[in-house]
Structure formats: C-alpha cells, structure tokens
Design a protein around this motif. Structure first.
Motif, PDB file in Angstrom:
ATOM      1  N   ASP B  90      93.591 -38.422 -21.879  1.00 41.22           N
ATOM      2  CA  ASP B  90      92.927 -37.195 -21.446  1.00 41.22           C
ATOM      3  C   ASP B  90      93.923 -36.211 -20.851  1.00 41.22           C
ATOM      4  N   ARG B  93      95.793 -34.626 -23.713  1.00 42.41           N
ATOM      5  CA  ARG B  93      94.983 -33.730 -24.543  1.00 42.41           C
ATOM      6  C   ARG B  93      94.716 -32.404 -23.858  1.00 42.41           C
ATOM      7  N   SER B  94      94.595 -32.436 -22.536  1.00 39.55           N
ATOM      8  CA  SER B  94      94.305 -31.161 -21.898  1.00 39.55           C
ATOM      9  C   SER B  94      95.561 -30.294 -21.800  1.00 39.55           C
ATOM     10  N   MET B  98      95.465 -27.853 -30.188  1.00 43.69           N
ATOM     11  CA  MET B  98      95.600 -28.166 -31.607  1.00 43.69           C
ATOM     12  C   MET B  98      94.783 -27.192 -32.438  1.00 43.69           C
ATOM     13  N   LEU B 105      85.783 -24.738 -35.662  1.00 52.72           N
ATOM     14  CA  LEU B 105      85.073 -24.050 -34.582  1.00 52.72           C
ATOM     15  C   LEU B 105      83.686 -24.673 -34.453  1.00 52.72           C
ATOM     16  N   PHE B 106      83.089 -24.488 -33.288  1.00 51.32           N
ATOM     17  CA  PHE B 106      81.753 -25.041 -33.078  1.00 51.32           C
ATOM     18  C   PHE B 106      80.731 -24.009 -33.548  1.00 51.32           C
ATOM     19  N   HIS B 108      77.580 -23.704 -33.531  1.00 57.24           N
ATOM     20  CA  HIS B 108      76.365 -23.382 -32.781  1.00 57.24           C
ATOM     21  C   HIS B 108      76.678 -22.589 -31.522  1.00 57.24           C
ATOM     22  N   LEU B 109      77.948 -22.347 -31.251  1.00 62.30           N
ATOM     23  CA  LEU B 109      78.331 -21.589 -30.057  1.00 62.30           C
ATOM     24  C   LEU B 109      78.957 -20.265 -30.489  1.00 62.30           C
ATOM     25  N   LEU B 117      84.350 -23.217 -23.470  1.00 61.47           N
ATOM     26  CA  LEU B 117      83.809 -24.577 -23.348  1.00 61.47           C
ATOM     27  C   LEU B 117      84.757 -25.529 -22.618  1.00 61.47           C
ATOM     28  N   ALA B 118      85.977 -25.642 -23.133  1.00 57.83           N
ATOM     29  CA  ALA B 118      86.905 -26.605 -22.532  1.00 57.83           C
ATOM     30  C   ALA B 118      87.326 -26.203 -21.115  1.00 57.83           C
ATOM     31  N   TRP B 121      84.331 -27.252 -18.937  1.00 51.28           N
ATOM     32  CA  TRP B 121      83.956 -28.664 -18.814  1.00 51.28           C
ATOM     33  C   TRP B 121      85.131 -29.572 -18.512  1.00 51.28           C
ATOM     34  N   VAL B 122      86.318 -29.197 -18.952  1.00 48.73           N
ATOM     35  CA  VAL B 122      87.473 -30.062 -18.711  1.00 48.73           C
ATOM     36  C   VAL B 122      88.214 -29.612 -17.461  1.00 48.73           C
ATOM     37  N   LYS B 124      86.972 -27.463 -15.249  1.00 47.43           N
ATOM     38  CA  LYS B 124      86.000 -27.115 -14.202  1.00 47.43           C
ATOM     39  C   LYS B 124      86.195 -25.688 -13.688  1.00 47.43           C
ATOM     40  N   ARG B 166      90.938 -20.314 -28.716  1.00 51.02           N
ATOM     41  CA  ARG B 166      90.232 -21.409 -28.059  1.00 51.02           C
ATOM     42  C   ARG B 166      91.221 -22.432 -27.492  1.00 51.02           C
TER      43      ARG B 166
END
Ligand SMILES: Nc1ncnc2c1ncn2[C@@H]1O[C@H](COP(=O)(O)OP(=O)(O)O)[C@@H](O)[C@H]1O
Ligand SMILES: [Mg+2]
Lengths: 369, 259
Positions: B90, B93-94, B98, B105-106, B108-109, B117-118, B121-122, B124, B166
């Motif tokens: 983790d 990755r943060s 990549m 891409l997402f 639905h967003l 998003l990241a 949520w990652v 904070k 992103r």
C-alpha cells in the motif's frame, strides 16, 4: 423537384421530407407496412373488439358493488360481485391482526413509504437523514408489528393478507441484496474456505425448491432445536425466504461482477485503494448497475413466491381468499377473489419493474464499451 | 514535504534510487515470463522500455507497483521493499502512479470524481481540498472544462489525459506508463505525448513502455530493450536508436521503423 445548389461545405441542415414524420407516416410504417402487417393489424383490432367491451362490462358496468351476499349481487347485476371483496377487504389487508392494534400496521405502512422515498429517489429532501431512517425502518416496523417493549405483543400467527405479503417480501428484499452481494464477492474470493462455503451455499439453494425449504422451516427445524424452545414460525419462514433469495441474488450479482473489466480493479489497486474500498467505490456500483434488471427480476420472483407460504398454513392473500370462498354466503366467487389478488400483485410488481427502468436510465453515463 | 518520510524509509540500498530491481524472476504457472531482471532507476530518471509484443514489458512494469507478484529477487521502490507485507504494498502504491493502455477510468464517476477518489479515500484529503487539487491537475492536462462530464463522453486522448491527471492527484514520485498512446487514434497521440513531455520536464521519475521513438528521443535518459522476458540491451536514446548493439534490437527497430 429542383435541388438547390449549395457551395460545398455550406449545406444547411434541412427538415426531413414530410412523408417521414407525422401520424399518417407512423400508421403506415407501423401498422400497414406489408400485407402480413395489415392482416396482423386487422386481427388485433378484431381481438381488442372482442375482448375489451365484455371485460369492461364484467369489471365495472355490469358489476355489483354493494350487497349482503351473493344472491343480492346477482339480483342487481350479472358481472363481478365486488361486494364480496368489500366485505372481506379488511381481512385481505390485515389477516387476523387484532382490530384494536391495526393502527400499528397502518403506521408501519406509512413509515415504509417514508423510508422508501429517500432510498428510491436521490433528489429526495433530507436524503442522508432519510437513509438513516430507512436503515432503522425494518427494526421499527418489526417492533410495531410484533409488539413488546411497551406495546402489546401480537402473535405472528395472526399476521395475514397483504400485510403478510409485504412483511415477507420486504424482509426478503432488504436482506437478500446485501447477503447476495457478500456471497457473490465470496464466490470470487482468493481464500479457498470462503469460496467453497459460498459456492456450496449457492448451489444448495439453487438445487432445492423453495417449498422444500418452507417445509423444513415449518416442521423439521424443531427437531434440531433444543426441546422447549419456541422459535417463531414466521421468523423461520423469513430466514428461509432470505436465504433462498440471497442465493439467487448472488448469482445475478456475480454476472454483473464478471462484466467489470479487470482494468478497473487494477486502476483502483494502483492508486492504493484497499479491497473493500475498491469494491464499494468502483466495482459494486458498476456491477449492481448492470445487474439491475436481474436484481429486480429476483425481487419480483421473491415477492410472488411469498404466496407459497399458504402451503405451511400462513394466511397470505391467497390463503385468505381460499378461506373466504368456503363461506356459504358467498359461494362461487373465486374469479373475483383471484382477480383482486392478482391486481394487488400486479401493481406491486409492475411498480418495481418501472422503477428499475427509471433507475437504469438515470444511471446511464454514456459509456457503452 | 514528504522528503522526510522518504529518508527514514530509505534502506542501505542507497537514497539515490527510485527503483531498484535485483535478480528478479517471475513465472506465470510454468511459464518463465521475466528472467533475471536487473534495473536501477535513479530519482528523476526517465526510462523508456520497448520490445516486441509479449516480451514482458507490461509484466515488469506492473511488478513495480505489485500489480503482479514476483517470485524471486528484490524490488525496492522508493526505499520500500516489496514483500508480501500488504503495508509495504500500500505504501508503494500510493507513491507510484500508473497510466494504462486502455485508460481504465471509472465510467460511473465524473472526470473530477475520478481525480479526487484516491486523494479522498487513500490520503484522507478533505473533499473540497481534493477538488481544488483535481482541478489543478485537470488544468495541467488542459481539460478543466470537462471536469463534470463522464469519461464515456470524452475522446480517447482526453480520457488518457484524465487518467494522467488522476494519477498525478496522488502526487506520486514515480510514474509508470504502459503503452499510454497505443490505443489512441493518430491525431490524439500528440496531445497525450505533449502532456507527458511537460511532465517529464518537472523532475518526476518516469518509466514508460512505448514505441513512440520521437518521445523516447526527446525525454528518455535511457532506453531499455526487452525480448523473451529479459533485458537485452540498454543505452541512452541516441546510441540506442543509431547504433543498436544486439541483433534482436536491430531487427526490432527495423520493424517498428517500417511503418
Ligand atoms: N496473467 C497472465 N497469465 C499467464 N500468462 C500471461 C499473463 N499475462 C501475460 N502473460 C504472458 O506473459 C508474456 C508477457 O506479457 P506482457 O508482459 O503483457 O508482454 P508485453 O507487455 O511486452 O507485450 C506474454 O507471453 C503473455 O502471454
Ligand atoms: Mg503490454
């Protein structure tokens, strides 16, 4: 006709020729486009002519809405005898729920609508508060209906009619979705124990008819429980219905999960999202959206399957209907009873179906890849 | 800002390296995809990886942020060794962004939600702050006006630029690109490469799988050629393209130059 000359690159957008649009064009294209189509159109019109007037007559024009008994109905009209339904309406709605406590059923129903609005419509006012209320609703309604904690207890054996359908149907819907999601995720898990458990559970449920499970609930379960424990029959039925529909739900959702490209999870992983975060934020919103038709289909199936509880002696609307039919005052009115029950189910299920279409359209974000 | 965290994490392997890959092997089942990979990437270095299809370029680059697991050897990213320890994964990755061939891409967003998003949520980061950050990077990739659209409404080139933004929103110190332009129509390749060239000028470490020779010549400090799961040859771009050493490199270059 003369074609006007435009300089290349400056051709304006023109309206379509008039024979392409308008009601005449529509009729020609859709009803009379070929000899076969013309014949179909004529047959359909004839069929409607045969069916609609007598139906309307039976339902409304020639129907009796008041009357003491069947003979009173027949004396005034040849069509439907709705007086019968009118007299039994409360029984159809509440079953044998005690009269003086029926306000609790009504209140639960009003609260149900209040809880549904924020769940179903994302533009509802005070939505976040409403959603919290919706989470609490099943417990509030359970307390109102069953009693205890200051309310007079009502035995669940007195539940019946549409109220019983709603209790079983909504409990099934509310709990089968989250359990189904967990089962579907578990089925894809890398952990063998979880995977084996979920696969066996789903396959078992799918291999056994619901009626069998209901019989197990009503009879066999008491063998396994310590003697003297009194495990409410309705509760047992609810558990079985929830388990049953969760198994189906899991498979529907698994279909949705499989449609999500692995790149989505890789992107989420590469940003450092944890498993549950990427499931909740990335995978499930997309998978559930694809699964809406299947999910609603399962809901509708579950809702209609609630009528099976008649077999183990619970009085759902069909059970009430059958019981009412044995009343000598009203013999021979089964058509009215079954049509009435059918209308109730149709309204509920058609509502779910329309809502699912609305939801699909709303969630459309222009990606079809 | 994060400089301190980094130096405390640093191991004896040296602070100057963003990525150290040592004697690394990887198998897919029986299939030996990566064979004895050794690669040190200094901080701020731009590396272009090329090679025929199936040579293991994607697999190697995906090992760096643990999207793929390696079975032998060491990978040390920004001082953190990639082991089975999820905490390390983790952490890596943060810090590593990549960009994928198919954008990922997402759908639905919205574009902006993809970017925030990241951080939310990652990292904070508070939402408002994350949105400012997201807009900042969308401006950097020159599509702030698309922030509230959904990815499905954008062109391929725009989508890939959103994907870059992103990743950048996590303020990574290393960026991995896996053929970022090969799913794009020719007229969109340039807009993405321009963004990447600009990014390269800002001191971030980049590893990029690409066959865009112009890009390699402009930004790469080193070009790496892979074939059959091995690093066959590495050199600075001028030498690599003008004076390839290995026969397989020559063959490969002649093939990609043909069209
Ligand atoms: N998940 C996988 N399972 C098995 N083999 C794989 C998998 N992913 C890639 N491979 C194989 O590994 C080799 C290297 O793949 P890849 O790294 O994608 O190559 P490149 O990116 O250079 O085209 C290919 O032969 C490919 O078929
Ligand atoms: Mg590849």
């Amino acid at each position: 006709m003369t074609e006007k000359n435009y300089i290349p690159g400056e051709h304006p957008d023109l309206p379509p020729p008039s024979n392409l649009i308008g009601p005449v064009a529509w009729i020609r294209d859709n009803l009379l486009s070929s000899p076969a189509n013309i014949i179909m159109t004529i047959l359909s019109v004839w069929f409607l002519y045969i069916v609609i007037p007598p139906t309307l007559n039976w339902f409304f024009l020639d129907a009796a809405f008041t009357g003491e008994d069947r003979n009173a109905c027949r004396a005034v009209a040849d069509g439907a005898c709705w007086a019968f339904i009118g007299e039994r309406f409360k029984l159809f709605t509440y079953g044998f729920y005690p009269e003086e406590h029926r306000w609790r059923v009504n209140l639960s129903f009003i609260l149900l609508i209040a809880a549904l609005i924020p769940v179903l419509f994302d533009k509802a006012p005070f939505r976040s508060l409403g959603l919290k209320f919706a989470m609490a609703f099943p417990f509030i309604a359970g307390w109102l209906l069953v009693g205890g904690l200051g309310l007079q207890p009502v035995p669940t054996s007195q539940f019946g009619g549409f109220m019983l359908t709603l209790v079983i149907g909504i409990t099934g819907i509310v709990f089968s979705l989250p359990i189904g999601i967990l089962l579907a995720l578990g089925r894809q898990s890398n952990l063998p124990i979880i995977k084996v458990f979920c696969v066996s559970f789903i396959e078992f449920i799918r291999g056994v008819p619901l009626i069998t499970l209901l019989f197990v609930a009503s009879t066999m379960l008491s063998y396994f429980l310590p003697p003297g424990t009194n495990f409410d029959l309705l509760l047992r039925v609810l558990i079985m219905v929830v388990l049953f529909s969760s198994g189906y739900m899991a498979e529907v959702i698994r279909g949705g999960l499989q449609a999500i490209p692995s790149g989505q999870i890789e992107a989420a992983d590469s940003m450092g999202l944890k498993y549950w975060q990427s499931m909740r934020l990335i995978v499930l919103p997309q998978a559930l959206k694809i699964s809406i038709p299947g999910i609603v289909n399962t809901f509708i199936g579950l809702y209609k399957d609630t009528t099976l509880v008649i077999i183990i002696g619970l009085l759902d609307p069909l059970g009430i209907g059958r019981a009412s039919l044995s009343d000598t005052k009203w013999t021979g009115l089964s058509t009215e009873v079954y049509i009435f029950v059918a209308i109730f189910f149709f309204i509920s299920c058609f509502g779910m179906s329309r809502y699912s279409l609305y939801l699909e359209n709303k969630l459309e974000t222009g990606h079809k890849r | 800002m994060t400089e301190n965290a980094q130096s405390t994490q640093a191991t004896a392997s040296g602070d100057n390296y963003a990525v150290i890959i040592r004697d690394m092997h990887k198998w897919y089942g029986e299939f030996h995809v990566l064979k004895n990979i050794n690669l040190n990437v200094t901080k701020g270095e731009k590396i272009v990886v090329c090679g025929p299809s199936g040579s293991g370029k994607s697999t190697m680059i995906r090992c760096i942020n643990a999207l793929e697991e390696h079975q032998q050897g060491d990978i040390i990213v920004d001082g953190t060794e990639l082991t089975n320890d999820l905490k390390n994964i983790d952490a890596v990755r943060s810090e590593v962004g990549m960009v994928f061939q198919h954008f990922n891409l997402f759908p639905h967003l919205t574009v902006l939600e993809n970017c925030t998003l990241a951080p939310i949520w990652v990292r904070k980061t508070p939402r408002a702050e994350a949105e400012t950050l997201g807009m900042e990077y969308l401006e950097r990739v020159k599509i702030p006006d698309q922030a509230n659209k959904f990815p499905g409404q954008l062109s391929g080139g725009q989508q890939q630029r959103v994907a870059i933004a992103r990743s950048l929103c996590m303020r990574p110190r290393i960026m991995l690109f896996d053929e970022p332009t090969s799913a794009l129509d020719p007229e969109m390749i340039k807009e993405v490469l321009d963004v990447m060239i600009e990014l390269a000028s800002e001191g971030i470490t980049m590893l990029c799988v690409t066959h865009e020779m112009g890009f390699a010549k402009t930004v790469a400090d080193r070009v790496i050629f892979m074939d059959g799961g091995e690093i066959i040859e590495e050199n600075n771009p001028d030498e690599f393209f003008d004076n390839p050493q290995h026969d397989r490199t020559k063959l490969f270059l002649s093939q990609i130059l043909e069209h």
